[in-house]
Design a protein around this motif. Structure first.
Motif, PDB file in Angstrom:
ATOM      1  N   VAL A 177       0.720  -1.265   0.003  1.00 26.09           N
ATOM      2  CA  VAL A 177       0.013   0.109  -0.014  1.00 26.09           C
ATOM      3  C   VAL A 177       0.954   1.177   0.117  1.00 26.09           C
ATOM      4  CG1 VAL A 177      -1.715   1.225   1.097  1.00 26.09           C
ATOM      5  CG2 VAL A 177      -1.741  -1.314   1.478  1.00 26.09           C
ATOM      6  N   CYS A 178       1.916   1.367   0.878  1.00 28.04           N
ATOM      7  CA  CYS A 178       2.813   2.075   0.688  1.00 28.04           C
ATOM      8  C   CYS A 178       3.613   2.675  -0.703  1.00 28.04           C
ATOM      9  CB  CYS A 178       4.047   1.861   1.654  1.00 28.04           C
ATOM     10  SG  CYS A 178       5.431   3.156   1.772  1.00 28.04           S
ATOM     11  N   PHE A 179       3.714   1.354  -1.376  1.00 25.98           N
ATOM     12  CA  PHE A 179       4.436   1.771  -2.784  1.00 25.98           C
ATOM     13  C   PHE A 179       3.266   2.376  -3.728  1.00 25.98           C
ATOM     14  CE2 PHE A 179       5.237  -0.135  -6.900  1.00 25.98           C
ATOM     15  CZ  PHE A 179       6.408   0.409  -7.103  1.00 25.98           C
ATOM     16  N   ILE A 180       2.063   1.787  -3.629  1.00 28.86           N
ATOM     17  CA  ILE A 180       0.958   2.275  -4.417  1.00 28.86           C
ATOM     18  C   ILE A 180       0.861   3.912  -4.087  1.00 28.86           C
ATOM     19  CG2 ILE A 180      -1.502   2.099  -5.068  1.00 28.86           C
ATOM     20  CD1 ILE A 180      -0.863  -1.208  -4.526  1.00 28.86           C
ATOM     21  N   PHE A 181       0.640   4.141  -2.778  1.00 29.19           N
ATOM     22  CA  PHE A 181       0.439   5.419  -2.388  1.00 29.19           C
ATOM     23  C   PHE A 181       1.620   6.387  -2.756  1.00 29.19           C
ATOM     24  CE2 PHE A 181      -3.222   5.592   0.982  1.00 29.19           C
ATOM     25  CZ  PHE A 181      -3.967   4.501   0.291  1.00 29.19           C
ATOM     26  N   GLY A 182       2.639   5.913  -2.769  1.00 31.20           N
ATOM     27  CA  GLY A 182       3.906   6.645  -2.977  1.00 31.20           C
ATOM     28  C   GLY A 182       3.916   7.164  -4.411  1.00 31.20           C
ATOM     29  N   LEU A 183       3.569   6.019  -5.510  1.00 28.70           N
ATOM     30  CA  LEU A 183       3.570   6.383  -6.797  1.00 28.70           C
ATOM     31  C   LEU A 183       2.339   7.205  -7.111  1.00 28.70           C
ATOM     32  CD1 LEU A 183       4.392   2.689  -8.350  1.00 28.70           C
ATOM     33  CD2 LEU A 183       5.863   4.921  -8.358  1.00 28.70           C
ATOM     34  N   ALA A 184       1.400   7.239  -6.364  1.00 25.79           N
ATOM     35  CA  ALA A 184       0.133   7.996  -6.826  1.00 25.79           C
ATOM     36  C   ALA A 184       0.450   9.368  -6.245  1.00 25.79           C
ATOM     37  CB  ALA A 184      -1.026   7.589  -5.863  1.00 25.79           C
ATOM     38  N   GLY A 185       1.141   9.497  -5.209  1.00 29.33           N
ATOM     39  CA  GLY A 185       1.502  10.826  -4.736  1.00 29.33           C
ATOM     40  C   GLY A 185       2.825  11.570  -5.560  1.00 29.33           C
ATOM     41  N   LEU A 186       3.528  10.768  -6.054  1.00 30.11           N
ATOM     42  CA  LEU A 186       4.554  11.328  -7.130  1.00 30.11           C
ATOM     43  C   LEU A 186       3.892  11.946  -8.264  1.00 30.11           C
ATOM     44  CD1 LEU A 186       7.531  11.033  -6.927  1.00 30.11           C
ATOM     45  CD2 LEU A 186       7.576   9.197  -8.487  1.00 30.11           C
ATOM     46  N   VAL A 187       2.745  11.309  -8.707  1.00 31.40           N
ATOM     47  CA  VAL A 187       2.126  11.652 -10.159  1.00 31.40           C
ATOM     48  C   VAL A 187       1.104  12.806  -9.661  1.00 31.40           C
ATOM     49  CG1 VAL A 187       0.349  10.967 -11.721  1.00 31.40           C
ATOM     50  CG2 VAL A 187       2.205   9.504 -11.301  1.00 31.40           C
ATOM     51  N   VAL A 188       0.592  12.998  -8.577  1.00 31.77           N
ATOM     52  CA  VAL A 188      -0.370  13.947  -8.377  1.00 31.77           C
ATOM     53  C   VAL A 188       0.303  15.192  -7.858  1.00 31.77           C
ATOM     54  CG1 VAL A 188      -2.025  14.807  -6.498  1.00 31.77           C
ATOM     55  CG2 VAL A 188      -2.295  12.515  -7.722  1.00 31.77           C
ATOM     56  N   GLY A 189       1.495  14.798  -7.221  1.00 30.79           N
ATOM     57  CA  GLY A 189       2.395  16.114  -6.455  1.00 30.79           C
ATOM     58  C   GLY A 189       2.990  16.673  -7.748  1.00 30.79           C
ATOM     59  N   ALA A 190       3.425  15.944  -8.638  1.00 22.48           N
ATOM     60  CA  ALA A 190       4.097  16.444  -9.951  1.00 22.48           C
ATOM     61  C   ALA A 190       3.186  17.460 -10.822  1.00 22.48           C
ATOM     62  CB  ALA A 190       4.852  15.281 -10.865  1.00 22.48           C
ATOM     63  N   LEU A 191       1.690  16.879 -10.892  1.00 23.83           N
ATOM     64  CA  LEU A 191       1.027  17.753 -11.513  1.00 23.83           C
ATOM     65  C   LEU A 191       0.492  18.993 -10.811  1.00 23.83           C
ATOM     66  CD1 LEU A 191      -1.465  15.052 -12.960  1.00 23.83           C
ATOM     67  CD2 LEU A 191       0.071  16.160 -14.046  1.00 23.83           C
ATOM     68  N   VAL A 192       0.397  18.852  -9.666  1.00 26.74           N
ATOM     69  CA  VAL A 192      -0.030  19.919  -8.564  1.00 26.74           C
ATOM     70  C   VAL A 192       1.294  20.794  -8.802  1.00 26.74           C
ATOM     71  CG1 VAL A 192      -0.393  21.028  -6.304  1.00 26.74           C
ATOM     72  CG2 VAL A 192      -1.743  18.742  -7.333  1.00 26.74           C
ATOM     73  N   GLY A 193       2.439  20.407  -8.471  1.00 30.52           N
ATOM     74  CA  GLY A 193       3.686  21.383  -8.780  1.00 30.52           C
ATOM     75  C   GLY A 193       3.444  21.974 -10.156  1.00 30.52           C
ATOM     76  N   LEU A 194       3.132  21.324 -11.028  1.00 34.63           N
ATOM     77  CA  LEU A 194       3.316  21.979 -12.507  1.00 34.63           C
ATOM     78  C   LEU A 194       2.420  23.068 -12.460  1.00 34.63           C
ATOM     79  CD1 LEU A 194       4.469  21.833 -15.488  1.00 34.63           C
ATOM     80  CD2 LEU A 194       2.687  20.401 -15.946  1.00 34.63           C
ATOM     81  N   VAL A 195       1.117  22.901 -11.860  1.00 35.22           N
ATOM     82  CA  VAL A 195       0.176  23.868 -12.199  1.00 35.22           C
ATOM     83  C   VAL A 195       0.833  25.175 -11.114  1.00 35.22           C
ATOM     84  CG1 VAL A 195      -2.142  24.523 -11.386  1.00 35.22           C
ATOM     85  CG2 VAL A 195      -1.626  22.552 -12.533  1.00 35.22           C
ATOM     86  N   VAL A 196       1.003  25.006  -9.995  1.00 38.17           N
ATOM     87  CA  VAL A 196       1.381  26.003  -9.011  1.00 38.17           C
ATOM     88  C   VAL A 196       2.770  26.781  -9.694  1.00 38.17           C
ATOM     89  CG1 VAL A 196       2.603  26.391  -6.811  1.00 38.17           C
ATOM     90  CG2 VAL A 196       0.843  25.029  -7.044  1.00 38.17           C
ATOM     91  N   GLY A 197       3.662  26.207 -10.341  1.00 34.04           N
ATOM     92  CA  GLY A 197       4.970  26.557 -10.882  1.00 34.04           C
ATOM     93  C   GLY A 197       4.422  27.560 -11.933  1.00 34.04           C
ATOM     94  N   ILE A 198       3.566  27.026 -12.844  1.00 32.42           N
ATOM     95  CA  ILE A 198       3.308  28.000 -13.924  1.00 32.42           C
ATOM     96  C   ILE A 198       2.292  29.082 -13.543  1.00 32.42           C
ATOM     97  CG2 ILE A 198       1.556  27.950 -16.091  1.00 32.42           C
ATOM     98  CD1 ILE A 198       2.054  24.971 -16.596  1.00 32.42           C
ATOM     99  N   LEU A 199       1.455  28.963 -12.591  1.00 32.59           N
ATOM    100  CA  LEU A 199       0.944  30.004 -11.973  1.00 32.59           C
ATOM    101  C   LEU A 199       1.573  31.106 -11.439  1.00 32.59           C
ATOM    102  CD1 LEU A 199      -2.588  28.377 -10.798  1.00 32.59           C
ATOM    103  CD2 LEU A 199      -2.339  29.742 -12.873  1.00 32.59           C
TER     104      LEU A 199
END
Length: 58
Positions: free
Chosen positions: A33-55
């Motif tokens: 579960v840690c691995f799955i949640f960690g991968l999901a966090g990686l993807v979501v965090g990158a997308l959120v970071g991209l949006v915040v970075g652009i804004l």
């Protein structure tokens, strides 16, 4: 310099959310579960970071 600010936001968001969700996953159900949640966090965090970075880099 704009691209560096966006990259920093993407990397920071991916790292923070991946670690946070990984810890939650480990507490919930062990390493799988840690691995799955960690991968999901990686993807979501990158997308959120991209949006915040652009804004914020305008």
């Amino acid at each position: 310099m704009k691209i560096f600010a966006i990259c920093a936001c993407v990397l920071g968001g991916a790292c923070l959310l991946s670690v946070a969700l990984g810890v939650v996953g480990l507490a919930m159900g062990g390493y799988a579960v840690c691995f799955i949640f960690g991968l999901a966090g990686l993807v979501v965090g990158a997308l959120v970071g991209l949006v915040v970075g652009i804004l914020t880099s305008k």
